[in-house]
Design a protein around this motif. Structure first.
Motif, PDB file in Angstrom:
ATOM      1  N   ASP A 177      15.655   9.637 -48.974  1.00 48.91           N
ATOM      2  CA  ASP A 177      16.958   9.249 -48.412  1.00 48.91           C
ATOM      3  C   ASP A 177      16.840   7.973 -47.593  1.00 48.91           C
ATOM      4  O   ASP A 177      17.801   7.198 -47.474  1.00 48.91           O
ATOM      5  CB  ASP A 177      17.510  10.382 -47.533  1.00 48.91           C
ATOM      6  N   LYS A 196      12.151  14.670 -49.426  1.00 48.63           N
ATOM      7  CA  LYS A 196      13.579  14.412 -49.667  1.00 48.63           C
ATOM      8  C   LYS A 196      14.139  13.473 -48.597  1.00 48.63           C
ATOM      9  O   LYS A 196      14.892  12.539 -48.901  1.00 48.63           O
ATOM     10  CB  LYS A 196      14.358  15.727 -49.668  1.00 48.63           C
ATOM     11  N   LYS A 197      13.751  13.698 -47.337  1.00 47.03           N
ATOM     12  CA  LYS A 197      14.205  12.815 -46.263  1.00 47.03           C
ATOM     13  C   LYS A 197      13.630  11.409 -46.430  1.00 47.03           C
ATOM     14  O   LYS A 197      14.314  10.412 -46.164  1.00 47.03           O
ATOM     15  CB  LYS A 197      13.794  13.390 -44.902  1.00 47.03           C
TER      16      LYS A 197
END
Length: 262
Positions: free
Chosen positions: A74, A70-71
């Motif tokens: 991003d 997820k990071k």
């Protein structure tokens, strides 16, 4: 833990992260170590409690993979996200294999078969996720050998559908109208074709089904239904025998799949 780590030093890393930045490289090294240790328990003779502990560690690793991915998304790091997708697939493959060995020791060969097929599928998916997992083909070939040695030949079933619409899981539009291809990773996720407004057309015996967990589980005999895996006679709940009972079991096998509680 000391003995386990010592035993894993001789194995090459699953994936070389030297082309990534330092932070990503550290994550890859960390995940490599967990996978390498888990490989030590992928054997019939390993203690089941230790295998369960290994499954728990792999479950935690998968959770960490999802967080790191997820990071990465991003930060628009698609390549690293696909690497993490590959690690997720590796974890799924190892967990299913461990569940297979445990099921065999518990006298549950039908469940073990489903786990084996899920392990094979997840291993192949890891190879598709990123080119860095090309070495995992040896793992998949090993699982294929286990299938031939441990399990008897199976009779497979395939269901034909009439499909009115197919949706792309990546963009949500009609599949075929977009540029995404089924089975290819995009930003850490595989493109999946979602069938919409379907109707069952037929069920057929086939040699190479899409899902090899769909199979004939019993055959009718004069004495009752015989389990194709164990060759034991099984009593029917409603007392029926013959082709209808066998077909009923066949369709149940097709619909239940492997179970994702891994």
């Amino acid at each position: 833990m000391k003995e386990m780590s010592k035993g894993s030093e001789s194995s090459p890393p699953l994936l070389d992260g030297s082309q990534t930045n330092k932070s990503d490289f550290e994550w890859i090294g960390y995940f490599n170590r967990i996978v390498d240790e888990a490989r030590l328990f992928c054997n019939l003779t390993r203690d089941s409690e230790l295998q369960e502990e290994c499954i728990s560690r792999l479950r935690e690793m998968r959770r960490q993979c999802a967080e790191v991915k997820k990071k990465a998304l991003d930060q628009a790091k698609e390549d690293f996200a696909n690497i993490l997708l590959g690690f997720e697939c590796v974890v799924d493959s190892l967990r299913h294999e461990l569940r297979m060995w445990i099921a065999l020791k518990e006298g549950q060969p039908d469940s073990a078969w489903d786990r084996l097929i899920s392990a094979q599928d997840a291993g192949r998916a890891a190879v598709r996720a990123h080119q860095g997992f090309s070495a995992l083909t040896d793992h998949v070939e090993r699982l294929d050998c286990i299938e031939k040695i441990v399990f008897p030949p199976q009779v497979f079933v395939s269901t034909g559908f009439i499909v009115e619409s197919q949706e792309c899981s990546i963009c949500g539009t009609e599949y075929g109208d977009c540029d995404h291809l089924e089975g290819i990773p995009y930003n850490g996720e595989f493109c999946v074709v979602l069938l919409k407004r379907t109707a069952v057309d037929h069920v057929a015996i086939v040699d190479d089904p899409r899902d090899r967990r769909c199979r004939v589980t019993t055959v009718p005999t004069d004495e009752g239904s015989r389990n194709r895996m164990t060759w034991k006679l099984e009593s029917s709940a409603n007392g029926t025998t013959g082709s209808m009972a066998a077909t009923s079991r066949m369709l149940i096998a097709s619909s239940t799949g492997s179970g994702d509680d891994i």
